[in-house]
Write a protein that holds these residues in place. Sequence first.
Motif: not given
Ligand SMILES: NC(=O)c1ccc[n+]([C@@H]2O[C@H](COP(=O)([O-])OP(=O)(O)OC[C@H]3O[C@@H](n4cnc5c(N)ncnc54)[C@H](OP(=O)(O)O)[C@@H]3O)[C@@H](O)[C@H]2O)c1
Length: 289
Positions: A132-134, A223, A100, A128, A157
Amino acid sequence: MDKRRILIQIDADAHASVFDRVVAVDAGAEQLFSYAGVKPEQVQALVHGAIFTRGPKDLKHTAIFVGGSDVGAAEKLMHEALKHMLPNFGLRVSIMLDANGANTTAAAAVRAAARHLTLQGAPALVLGGTGPVGQRVARLLAREGSHVRVGSRQQARAAAVCRDIAARVPNALLQPVEVASDADLSAAITGQTLVIAAGAAGVVLLPKAARAACPTLKVAIELNAVPPVGIEGVGVMDKAVNQGGVLCYGAIGVGDTKMKVHKAAVAALFESNDKVLDAEEIYALAQQF
Ligand SMILES: NC(=O)c1ccc[n+]([C@@H]2O[C@H](COP(=O)([O-])OP(=O)(O)OC[C@H]3O[C@@H](n4cnc5c(N)ncnc54)[C@H](OP(=O)(O)O)[C@@H]3O)[C@@H](O)[C@H]2O)c1
């Protein structure tokens, strides 16, 4: 004659990532063997196919990329792959994890922050921070000596992520913070110079007013490219755009470095047969950009 560079793509998804395949080709892989729907118990045969075919001196021309959309599943595949290498006999190949895009994205985000701030001692909030990213962003910041607040809607968490990082990073300065209300957010961001938002796609984590109310903030990195973005008012293409004294990056602004890092990491796999590229090693490669 040098052997051809073969990248073996191991992916738990039903279809191996097209994105990862394109980058592999652009990064110099001459042959790409893509395996989808891979389960941990199938990894041994794939690794044996990689390490028992070419002699140790030629094994740097074979490498493994572990990807897919599920970072947890990919971590299990990576763990399994490492188990079946035979380093005592020189029978191993280099391997990289970037499911991812988590490692390359986190590395690029922290690299962006480091262009403007001394990370050692910097108060930094990761919104966030449990995804995985955070988690990787928080881990890399902790390794740089930042005072890291890991934000989550649930304190437990965030605390679990902090414990995991503390187990990996000696002397990490970590604080789990619950961010479930405006008041929580205001408390969490107070005194921070850096905020990196790594929340789920399409979720606003930091409204404009909360950002404006934080006079210490110097750098804000977002991000999520899917509108609405996580840090309200940051453009997806922004790259060190000054908004009221805060240097802002959007997801695509960071994405440029992410792509360079991803390609450099794949290319590095073919330099020797003993590389294991996870978040820290990929962050080290990001320093050149
Ligand atoms: N630019 C790039 O190349 C690239 C590459 C990969 C990913 N990304 C982006 O990076 C970001 C992080 O990716 P990820 O895969 O780590 O994300 P993720 O797992 O989908 O979400 C990260 C955290 O966001 C919180 N979250 C989820 N739904 C929420 C809601 N409705 N309200 C508030 N918080 C919420 C959750 O934390 P809690 O439940 O603990 O609050 C979750 O652990 C994403 O936006 C993804 O699209 C970008």
